[in-house]
Enzyme design. Structure first.
Site, PDB file in Angstrom:
ATOM      1  N   ARG A  77     -42.414 -40.696  11.574  1.00  0.00           N
ATOM      2  CA  ARG A  77     -41.688 -41.015  12.456  1.00  0.00           C
ATOM      3  C   ARG A  77     -41.779 -39.640  13.737  1.00  0.00           C
ATOM      4  O   ARG A  77     -41.480 -39.903  14.782  1.00  0.00           O
ATOM      5  CB  ARG A  77     -40.131 -41.209  12.386  1.00  0.00           C
ATOM      6  CG  ARG A  77     -40.178 -42.262  11.411  1.00  0.00           C
ATOM      7  CD  ARG A  77     -38.380 -42.317  10.878  1.00  0.00           C
ATOM      8  NE  ARG A  77     -38.068 -40.844  10.285  1.00  0.00           N
ATOM      9  CZ  ARG A  77     -37.027 -40.828   9.794  1.00  0.00           C
ATOM     10  NH1 ARG A  77     -35.953 -41.610   9.899  1.00  0.00           N
ATOM     11  NH2 ARG A  77     -36.837 -39.551   8.982  1.00  0.00           N
ATOM     12  N   HIS A 122     -44.264 -35.345 -16.393  1.00  0.00           N
ATOM     13  CA  HIS A 122     -45.125 -34.446 -16.815  1.00  0.00           C
ATOM     14  C   HIS A 122     -45.023 -34.130 -18.413  1.00  0.00           C
ATOM     15  O   HIS A 122     -46.070 -34.182 -19.038  1.00  0.00           O
ATOM     16  CB  HIS A 122     -44.724 -33.186 -16.323  1.00  0.00           C
ATOM     17  CG  HIS A 122     -44.709 -33.154 -14.747  1.00  0.00           C
ATOM     18  ND1 HIS A 122     -45.599 -33.894 -13.920  1.00  0.00           N
ATOM     19  CD2 HIS A 122     -43.908 -32.381 -13.704  1.00  0.00           C
ATOM     20  CE1 HIS A 122     -45.119 -33.870 -12.659  1.00  0.00           C
ATOM     21  NE2 HIS A 122     -44.364 -32.893 -12.592  1.00  0.00           N
TER      22      HIS A 122
HETATM   23  P1  NDP Z   1     -40.191 -34.172   2.796  1.00  0.00           P
HETATM   24  O1  NDP Z   1     -38.908 -34.502   2.990  1.00  0.00           O
HETATM   25  O2  NDP Z   1     -40.593 -32.697   3.020  1.00  0.00           O
HETATM   26  O3  NDP Z   1     -41.110 -35.055   3.768  1.00  0.00           O
HETATM   27  C1  NDP Z   1     -41.056 -36.753   3.883  1.00  0.00           C
HETATM   28  C2  NDP Z   1     -41.367 -37.062   5.141  1.00  0.00           C
HETATM   29  O4  NDP Z   1     -40.740 -38.361   5.178  1.00  0.00           O
HETATM   30  C3  NDP Z   1     -40.777 -36.398   6.238  1.00  0.00           C
HETATM   31  O5  NDP Z   1     -41.749 -35.639   6.966  1.00  0.00           O
HETATM   32  C4  NDP Z   1     -40.104 -37.585   7.113  1.00  0.00           C
HETATM   33  O6  NDP Z   1     -40.945 -37.708   8.280  1.00  0.00           O
HETATM   34  C5  NDP Z   1     -40.415 -38.900   6.261  1.00  0.00           C
HETATM   35  N1  NDP Z   1     -39.116 -39.325   6.015  1.00  0.00           N
HETATM   36  C6  NDP Z   1     -38.850 -40.784   6.563  1.00  0.00           C
HETATM   37  N2  NDP Z   1     -37.767 -41.002   6.171  1.00  0.00           N
HETATM   38  C7  NDP Z   1     -37.064 -39.956   5.597  1.00  0.00           C
HETATM   39  C8  NDP Z   1     -35.699 -39.613   5.384  1.00  0.00           C
HETATM   40  N3  NDP Z   1     -34.711 -40.684   4.946  1.00  0.00           N
HETATM   41  N4  NDP Z   1     -35.470 -38.377   4.811  1.00  0.00           N
HETATM   42  C9  NDP Z   1     -36.509 -37.455   4.918  1.00  0.00           C
HETATM   43  N5  NDP Z   1     -37.562 -37.675   5.030  1.00  0.00           N
HETATM   44  C10 NDP Z   1     -38.097 -38.922   5.625  1.00  0.00           C
HETATM   45  O7  NDP Z   1     -40.727 -34.435   1.350  1.00  0.00           O
HETATM   46  P2  NDP Z   1     -42.034 -33.887   0.694  1.00  0.00           P
HETATM   47  O8  NDP Z   1     -42.983 -34.010   1.630  1.00  0.00           O
HETATM   48  O9  NDP Z   1     -41.555 -32.955  -0.099  1.00  0.00           O
HETATM   49  O10 NDP Z   1     -42.218 -35.283  -0.344  1.00  0.00           O
HETATM   50  C11 NDP Z   1     -42.573 -36.348  -0.087  1.00  0.00           C
HETATM   51  C12 NDP Z   1     -42.804 -37.094  -1.519  1.00  0.00           C
HETATM   52  O11 NDP Z   1     -43.730 -36.618  -2.165  1.00  0.00           O
HETATM   53  C13 NDP Z   1     -41.510 -37.434  -2.107  1.00  0.00           C
HETATM   54  O12 NDP Z   1     -41.476 -38.802  -2.830  1.00  0.00           O
HETATM   55  C14 NDP Z   1     -41.597 -36.296  -3.140  1.00  0.00           C
HETATM   56  O13 NDP Z   1     -40.779 -36.671  -4.355  1.00  0.00           O
HETATM   57  C15 NDP Z   1     -42.870 -36.275  -3.562  1.00  0.00           C
HETATM   58  N6  NDP Z   1     -43.410 -34.929  -4.133  1.00  0.00           N
HETATM   59  C16 NDP Z   1     -43.355 -34.016  -3.314  1.00  0.00           C
HETATM   60  C17 NDP Z   1     -43.876 -32.535  -3.707  1.00  0.00           C
HETATM   61  C18 NDP Z   1     -43.855 -31.392  -3.020  1.00  0.00           C
HETATM   62  O14 NDP Z   1     -44.357 -30.278  -3.482  1.00  0.00           O
HETATM   63  N7  NDP Z   1     -43.241 -31.394  -1.686  1.00  0.00           N
HETATM   64  C19 NDP Z   1     -44.297 -32.778  -5.256  1.00  0.00           C
HETATM   65  C20 NDP Z   1     -44.494 -34.015  -5.834  1.00  0.00           C
HETATM   66  C21 NDP Z   1     -44.006 -35.308  -5.473  1.00  0.00           C
HETATM   67  P3  NDP Z   1     -40.677 -38.426   9.485  1.00  0.00           P
HETATM   68  O15 NDP Z   1     -39.031 -38.104   9.837  1.00  0.00           O
HETATM   69  O16 NDP Z   1     -41.486 -37.631  10.587  1.00  0.00           O
HETATM   70  O17 NDP Z   1     -40.835 -39.758   9.462  1.00  0.00           O
END
Ligand code: NDP
Length: 501
Positions: free
Chosen positions: A51, A251
C-alpha cells in the site's frame, strides 16, 4: 548453486508486502547476491507491491540503503547496483481491490513486452492477508500461465502457514482453489541453510554413519534452536503465537524429520518429502492430558514488561518437548526438542548422543562417567560438525580424554562462501525445485502434532508456566527434566577452543 536458465523468457518476482522488513533485510539482498553471482535469469525483474506510496525510484532508494547492511556482496565494492536497480519496480496496490490486480497484470505484461513471462509471487505480508491476495490473484487470472506461451506461475508463501490445523487446512484449500500443488512453495528458511541440506548428504552419501543411525546405537537426540534476541519489535505477533507456533511447528519439526527419515530411493522432491511425511506420521502425538509428562513451557522474566505484550501474558517464550518416533529405527529413542528467546547464545544444533560402550576396559577419570560418542551437527552460527570420541592422554597409564574432531564450512570452503537460506530457496523456486519447501500434507501433519500440546497448555489444570532469567539456557526445570531421564543438555557445537577458554 545451479546457474543456468533455459531460454530468454522474462521472469518477474512479485513481492506482496514489499515495503516491509523481510523484503529489505532478506529478499532483496538475497536477489542482489544472486544477481552478483550471475545466477538470475537473463531477463529478470522484481516488482514490489504494497500500500505504501513508493515510486519505482523511491523504492529503489529505500532498498539500496539497506544493501550495505544485509547483502553478502558489498555494493560499494562491486558496481552492479545500477544495472540491478533498472530491474526493480514498484506497484502500489490495495490488497482487496480487484482493480489493483488488473492494473498489476497490465504492468507485468508491459514488463514482459508481450511475451508470456514466468511469474513468481511472494507473499510477505502479515498472514491474515494471504487468502485475500491468493483469491485476488486467481480472480485476475494471474495464477495460471498465459495461454500464448510456456511461461509458468508459482507462489511462495511465507511462514506462519496458519496458526493451528483448521487455519492451515483453510489456507491450503484456498491455495488449491487457485494454484496446483506443484505451483506452491511453502517456505521454511531453515531448510535453505547449507548445514540442514548437508544433513541429507552426510547421512546418505557416506556409509559409515547410516549403519549406526538407529535405536541400536543412538541413546537419544537433542535438537536445540536457541535465540539470543528477545521478542524486540515482534512482540505484538509473538504474544499471539508463542514459541510452539513460531519455532516448533516449522523449524524444529523439520530438523527432526530430516534427522529421523529413511533414505529416499531417489533424490526427487516428492520422494524426499514422502519420507519426511512418514516420520511425522510415526511421531507419537502428545495428548493434551499428558503435556505435564512430556513438555515444559517457560517465559523469560522481563517478557511481560516488553512493549506490545499483555501484562498478564502466559505466552511461552521457551519450550522443551520430548517426542518419540514409533517405528523400527527409532523405537525407544527420545528426541528432546528445545527452543527459546533471550537465551544465553544464538545456536542451532542437532546432537546425536550414542550409547556407552557395552563393556569398558578402561577406568573413566575419577568423578566422571565414561563418555559416549557424540555427533553434533552445527546449523548456526558456526556451520559444521563435531564428532566426539575418546582418546588416550599421552604418558604412563591409561587415562582417557574426550576429543572433538571438527569440520567447519568456513575453514574448508572459505569464509563468506555460504549462500543465505533465502538465496538458495529463491533460486530453487525459480528453477521449479520444491525439494526444500514444505508440502501441504506435511504442514497439516505438523500442526496435528502441535495443536494437542497447545490445547493441553491452555487447560485449567495445565502444568504451570515456569520462568527463566534472560541470558541463561532456560528454566532450571528443563535441566531437571533431562536429569530425570538420566541425561543432560550438551553444547556439542562449542569448539575446543571455546571450551578451553
Ligand atoms: P512487516 O510488518 O515489516 O511488513 C509487512 C508489510 O505488509 C508491510 O510493509 C505492509 O506494507 C504490509 N501490510 C499490509 N497490511 C498490513 C498490516 N495490517 N499490518 C502490517 N503490515 C501490513 O513484516 P515482515 O516483512 O517482517 O514479515 C512479512 C511476512 O513474512 C510475515 O508473514 C512474517 O511472519 C514473515 N516472516 C518475516 C521474517 C522477517 O525476518 N521479517 C522471517 C520469516 C517470516 P504496506 O503497509 O505498505 O501495505
Amino acid at each position: 548453486m545451479e546457474a543456468t536458465f533455459a531460454g530468454e523468457i522474462p521472469t518477474t518476482i512479485i513481492i506482496f508486502g514489499a515495503s516491509g522488513d523481510l523484503t529489505r533485510r532478506k529478499l532483496v539482498p538475497a536477489l542482489y547476491d544472486l544477481a552478483q553471482g550471475n545466477f538470475l535469469p537473463p531477463s529478470f525483474a522484481i516488482m514490489g507491491t504494497a500500500r505504501s506510496p513508493y515510486s519505482d525510484e523511491s523504492f529503489r532508494t529505500h532498498l539500496h540503503e539497506q544493501l550495505d547492511l544485509f547483502s553478502r556482496a558489498q555494493p560499494g565494492e562491486v558496481p552492479i547496483w545500477d544495472e540491478f536497480a533498472k530491474q526493480v519496480f514498484y506497484h502500489p496496490l490495495v490488497y482487496d481491490n480487484a482493480e489493483s490486480y488488473k492494473n498489476l497484470g497490465e504492468r507485468l505484461a508491459e514488463l514482459e513486452q508481450e511475451k508470456a513471462g514466468n511469474r513468481l509471487f511472494y507473499l510477505a505480508t502479515p498472514p491474515q492477508l494471504y487468502e485475500t491476495i491468493i483469491r485476488q490473484l486467481g480472480a485476475a487470472g494471474l495464477s495460471t500461465p498465459r495461454a500464448d506461451g510456456d511461461g509458468w506461475s508459482r507462489i511462495i508463501v511465507e511462514k506462519p502457514f496458519g496458526h493451528d490445523l483448521p487455519s492451515a487446512r483453510t489456507l491450503n484449500a484456498t491455495l488449491h482453489q487457485v494454484f496446483d500443488e506443484q505451483q506452491i512453495y511453502r517456505i521454511d528458511h531453515y531448510l535453505g541453510k547449507e548445514t540442514v541440506q548437508d544433513l541429507i548428504v552426510f547421512r546418505f552419501a557416506n556409509t559409515i554413519f547410516e549403519p549406526v543411525w538407529n535405536r541400536n546405537y543412538v541413546d537419544h537426540v537433542q535438537i536445540t534452536v536457541a535465540e539470543q534476541v528477545d521478542v524486540a519489535s515482534r512482540a505484538g505477533y509473538y504474544d499471539q503465537a508463542g514459541v510452539m507456533r513460531d519455532m516448533f511447528q516449522n523449524h524444529l519439526l523439520q530438523l527432526l524429520t530430516l534427522t529421523a527419515m529413511e533414505p529416499p530411493a531417489v533424490f526427487d522432491p516428492n520422494a524426499l518429502r514422502d519420507e519426511k511425511v512418514k516420520v511425522l506420521r510415526a511421531l507419537r502425538a502428545i495428548p493434551p492430558d499428558q503435556v505435564a509428562q512430556h513438555t515444559i513451557r517457560a517465559q523469560y522474566r522481563r517478557y511481560r514488561d516488553e512493549e506490545g505484550v499483555s501484562p498478564g501474558s502466559n505466552t511461552p517464550t521457551y519450550a522443551l518437548v520430548r517426542l518419540h518416533v514409533d517405528n523400527w529405527r527409532w523405537q525407544g529413542v527420545p528426541f528432546y526438542l528445545r527452543s527459546g528467546k533471550a537465551l544465553a547464545d544464538k545456536r542451532s544444533e542437532i546432537i546425536i548422543q550414542f550409547k556407552c560402550p557395552p563393556h569398558t576396559l578402561f577406568l573413566a577419570p575419577e568423578g566422571s562417567d565414561l563418555t559416549p560418542n557424540r555427533l553434533a551437527l552445527c546449523i548456526q552460527p558456526d556451520e559444521g560438525m563435531h564428532l566426539r570420541f575418546e582418546t588416550k592422554v599421552p604418558g604412563a597409564g591409561m587415562t582417557m580424554r574426550s576429543t572433538d574432531m571438527e569440520f567447519h564450512y568456513g575453514e574448508t570452503f572459505g569464509a563468506g562462501t555460504l549462500p543465505s537460506a533465502y538465496e538458495r530457496l529463491l533460486l530453487d523456486a525459480l528453477h521449479g525445485d520444491p525439494s526444500l519447501f514444505t508440502r501441504g500434507d506435511e504442514i497439516e501433519l505438523a500442526w496435528s502434532l502441535i495443536d494437542p500440546i497447545l490445547e493441553g497448555w491452555s487447560q485449567k489444570d495445565a502444568p504451570a508456566l515456569v520462568f527463566y532469567e534472560a541470558g541463561t539456557w532456560g528454566p532450571p526445570e528443563a535441566d531437571a527434566f533431562l536429569a530425570a531421564d538420566h541425561r543432560r543438555w550438551h553444547e556439542g557445537c562449542r569448539s575446543q577452543h571455546e571450551k578451553r577458554s
